[in-house]
Every structure is written in C-alpha cells, then in structure tokens.
Design an enzyme around this catalytic site. Structure first.
Site, PDB file in Angstrom:
ATOM      1  N   ASP A 131      11.625 -30.769   8.441  1.00  0.00           N
ATOM      2  CA  ASP A 131      12.630 -30.517   7.400  1.00  0.00           C
ATOM      3  C   ASP A 131      12.299 -31.350   6.172  1.00  0.00           C
ATOM      4  O   ASP A 131      12.240 -32.582   6.244  1.00  0.00           O
ATOM      5  CB  ASP A 131      14.013 -30.888   7.951  1.00  0.00           C
ATOM      6  CG  ASP A 131      15.110 -30.679   6.924  1.00  0.00           C
ATOM      7  OD1 ASP A 131      16.288 -30.749   7.296  1.00  0.00           O
ATOM      8  OD2 ASP A 131      14.795 -30.448   5.740  1.00  0.00           O
TER       9      ASP A 131
ATOM     10  N   ASP B  93       9.066 -25.558  -3.055  1.00  0.00           N
ATOM     11  CA  ASP B  93       8.788 -24.122  -2.937  1.00  0.00           C
ATOM     12  C   ASP B  93       9.710 -23.555  -1.860  1.00  0.00           C
ATOM     13  O   ASP B  93       9.317 -23.312  -0.725  1.00  0.00           O
ATOM     14  CB  ASP B  93       7.314 -23.923  -2.579  1.00  0.00           C
ATOM     15  CG  ASP B  93       6.961 -22.450  -2.474  1.00  0.00           C
ATOM     16  OD1 ASP B  93       5.881 -22.146  -1.924  1.00  0.00           O
ATOM     17  OD2 ASP B  93       7.786 -21.615  -2.912  1.00  0.00           O
TER      18      ASP B  93
HETATM   19  N1  SAM Z   1       5.998 -19.326  -1.778  1.00  0.00           N
HETATM   20  C1  SAM Z   1       6.876 -18.182  -1.687  1.00  0.00           C
HETATM   21  C2  SAM Z   1       6.990 -17.548  -3.044  1.00  0.00           C
HETATM   22  O1  SAM Z   1       5.938 -17.168  -3.565  1.00  0.00           O
HETATM   23  O2  SAM Z   1       8.112 -17.433  -3.526  1.00  0.00           O
HETATM   24  C3  SAM Z   1       8.264 -18.422  -1.163  1.00  0.00           C
HETATM   25  C4  SAM Z   1       8.675 -19.655  -0.697  1.00  0.00           C
HETATM   26  S1  SAM Z   1       8.134 -20.203   0.840  1.00  0.00           S
HETATM   27  C5  SAM Z   1       7.871 -18.836   1.859  1.00  0.00           C
HETATM   28  C6  SAM Z   1       9.668 -20.871   1.405  1.00  0.00           C
HETATM   29  C7  SAM Z   1       9.472 -21.708   2.625  1.00  0.00           C
HETATM   30  O3  SAM Z   1      10.458 -22.733   2.703  1.00  0.00           O
HETATM   31  C8  SAM Z   1       9.589 -20.920   3.937  1.00  0.00           C
HETATM   32  O4  SAM Z   1       8.333 -20.918   4.592  1.00  0.00           O
HETATM   33  C9  SAM Z   1      10.682 -21.657   4.746  1.00  0.00           C
HETATM   34  O5  SAM Z   1      10.401 -21.704   6.132  1.00  0.00           O
HETATM   35  C10 SAM Z   1      10.619 -23.028   4.105  1.00  0.00           C
HETATM   36  N2  SAM Z   1      11.827 -23.846   4.275  1.00  0.00           N
HETATM   37  C11 SAM Z   1      13.128 -23.442   4.264  1.00  0.00           C
HETATM   38  N3  SAM Z   1      13.943 -24.511   4.445  1.00  0.00           N
HETATM   39  C12 SAM Z   1      13.143 -25.617   4.567  1.00  0.00           C
HETATM   40  C13 SAM Z   1      13.392 -26.999   4.775  1.00  0.00           C
HETATM   41  N4  SAM Z   1      14.649 -27.491   4.891  1.00  0.00           N
HETATM   42  N5  SAM Z   1      12.325 -27.838   4.844  1.00  0.00           N
HETATM   43  C14 SAM Z   1      11.049 -27.359   4.737  1.00  0.00           C
HETATM   44  N6  SAM Z   1      10.742 -26.049   4.549  1.00  0.00           N
HETATM   45  C15 SAM Z   1      11.787 -25.187   4.464  1.00  0.00           C
END
Ligand code: SAM
Length: 295
Positions: A138, A156
C-alpha cells in the site's frame, strides 16, 4: 457478433470498446482485472470496469506525468511511484540517466504480472532495470513508514475507488511531504475536469494546506473521454516559474528518444487552463514568503 466492453465510470454516460480477444480476466484481493485486445486502441487494461491504459494512447499520460516534473526540477535522482502497476510511468522515468533509483509501490501483484506478460509495449523491460526497487504494498503505508527520501513522487493512481481512496487523503499527502527532499515535486492524476471537477478542486485545496505552491496542468488522452485530463502538482517551489531556457537545455541534455507527446513547448502550454478548469481551482495561496529558488 461483436462483444463490447462498456465503461460506465460516469453516471448516465458510457464508452464502449469492441473486444477482439480477452487475454486476461481475474479478481485479485483488491479489484477485477481485465485485459483485452480491442477494436481500435490495441490492448486495454481495465480495473473494476474502468479503462486504465491502452497501448495506443498510454504515452500521453505517462510522458506528461513523468517528463514535465523531471524537466521542471532539473536534478531528479530518486523517484517514488505510487501505483503504476502497468509499468508505463516506470518505463518513462528510467529513460532519464540522472535517475539513480526508482521505488515503485503497487498494491496489486496481479496487475504487475498481467503488465509484464501482456503489456511489453508499455512497460518494456522497466521492471527488470537494476535501478528499479519494486514493492508490492500500500503506497499510503509506504510513505508513512519509509526512511527513503525523494526528489519526485508520482502518484499514478486510479480513480478514488477501493484501495485507491486513501491516495486522495490529506494524511497521505502529508506523509508524501514527509519523504520529499527540499525542492521536491509531487504529481498525481486528477481525472477529467469536465466530468470530475470537484476531485480537482478537492485535491488542490488539500495541496494548498501542505505545500507553498500547487496547481494543475492538462493533457489530452483520447481514451480518458470527455476532454482534458488534469495532472495536479505540488511543491515548495513554483514549477510554473522555471526559466524556459533551462527547460529547453535540460530537454536537449536528457536526449529522450521517441517521445510521442511531451516536448518543451508543450511543457509550458500545458499550464494554460481553459476558464472552466481555472474556475475549479481554489484561489492561489498568498505569494509564499519563502524566497523562490529558480534553478
Ligand atoms: N497508469 C495507468 C494510466 O495510464 O492511467 C493507470 C494507473 S495504474 C493502473 C493505477 C494503479 O494503482 C493500479 O495498478 C492499482 O492497483 C494501484 N493502486 C490502487 N490503490 C493503491 C494503493 N493504495 N497503493 C498502491 N497502489 C495502488
């Protein structure tokens, strides 16, 4: 007979992508993960039914959330990426030889595994780079506990749903500030102002309570429908007040090959806001007393 992926991120509105072939579909501890070959945008990664990135236009968001703050700062060596499981931001950050180490904290291992297997056009070999320090965890917990310090934090994150909700909280931002070196910059995605205006207002209001300077810049991501995408920033320096000659010199020195979106002209243009976006931003704080260092 065409099957369709319907994204209903906004009530009363949806966008659909033809599904040519589902490559992965699963449910992790955190969210539904689906990746498919689409009719027009190449491979598309979705989380809980929301488009995260597509092979065809991911470069916009990943280049603008990475190269703009790195060029504005001028001496980024240590980077923290919160989220970013598809590896697109990581791949862009690693293009900078000045970057010595990137810690990436992604909560969902399933997203990383899917990206490595099905999205090599987005993450390339970034996960294997010797400068990459990949943590499955997290991001909010990480910034609360780590002893590392950063020149740049790139949040991100997806939309404020499920595990990502905490990444929009004041406590999270305060802990980000805790681990930022002097002059460091934080950037985060903040949705599409035309549909998610209050999200942008709320984020900048919180930034103003923690940093001397903050604001937003814009990019146009075709598959983030309904117009501009807002990318918010916060720092104790005003990143909109960097000498343009320095950005052009830094860009030339960085020798970034094959970018499809970011360039120094657009770096400055991205801060020019249409009235309806400017109106979403709270009034800027009184000019920060602290002497502004122009690097
Ligand atoms: N990079 C992508 C874009 O082009 O918009 C979208 C964002 S990326 C897929 C978002 C990531 O944040 C996801 O893989 C999700 O699992 C992660 N995520 C969500 N909550 C989180 C947290 N509390 N800590 C770390 N990662 C987290």
């Amino acid at each position: 007979m065409t099957t369709w992926f319907n994204e209903t991120l906004y009530p009363g509105f949806r966008q659909s992508h033809a599904i040519k072939k589902v490559l992965f579909e699963g449910k992790s501890k955190y969210q539904k993960v689906k990746l498919f070959e689409s009719g027009h945008f190449g491979r598309i990664l979705t989380l809980d039914g929301v488009v995260q990135c597509t092979e065809s236009d991911e470069y916009v968001y990943h280049e603008m959330l990475t190269h703009l703050p790195i060029m504005a700062h001028g001496k980024v060596q240590s980077v923290l990426i919160v989220g970013g499981g598809d590896g697109g931001i990581l791949e862009e950050v690693l293009k900078h030889k000045s970057v010595k180490r990137v810690t990436m904290v992604e909560i969902d291992d399933m997203v990383i595994k899917v990206a490595k297997k099905y999205l090599p056009k987005i993450c390339g070999k970034a996960f294997e780079d010797k400068r990459t320090n990949l943590i499955v965890g997290d991001g909010a917990k990480w910034v609360a506990e780590t002893n590392e310090r950063y020149d740049l934090i790139i949040v991100d994150r997806p939309d404020p749903i499920g595990p990502a909700t905490v990444l929009f909280s004041k406590a999270f931002y305060r802990n980000c500030q805790r681990v930022m070196k002097p002059g460091a910059i934080l950037v985060a995605q903040n949705g599409v102002p035309h549909m998610q205006g209050p999200e942008l207002t709320d984020a900048v209001k919180l930034f103003q309570q923690i940093w001397a300077h903050s604001g937003t810049y814009l990019a146009v991501v075709p598959t983030y429908v309904c117009g501009f995408m807002s990318l918010t920033w916060a720092s104790d320096n005003d990143i909109t007040d960097v000498d343009p000659r320095k950005v052009f010199q830094r860009f030339a020195r960085a020798n970034l090959k094959g970018l499809n979106y970011y360039n120094p002209e657009l770096h400055f243009g991205a801060f020019a806001l249409p009235n309806f976006v400017a109106r979403l931003l709270p009034a800027p704080k009184k000019k920060a007393a602290a002497k502004r260092k122009t690097r």
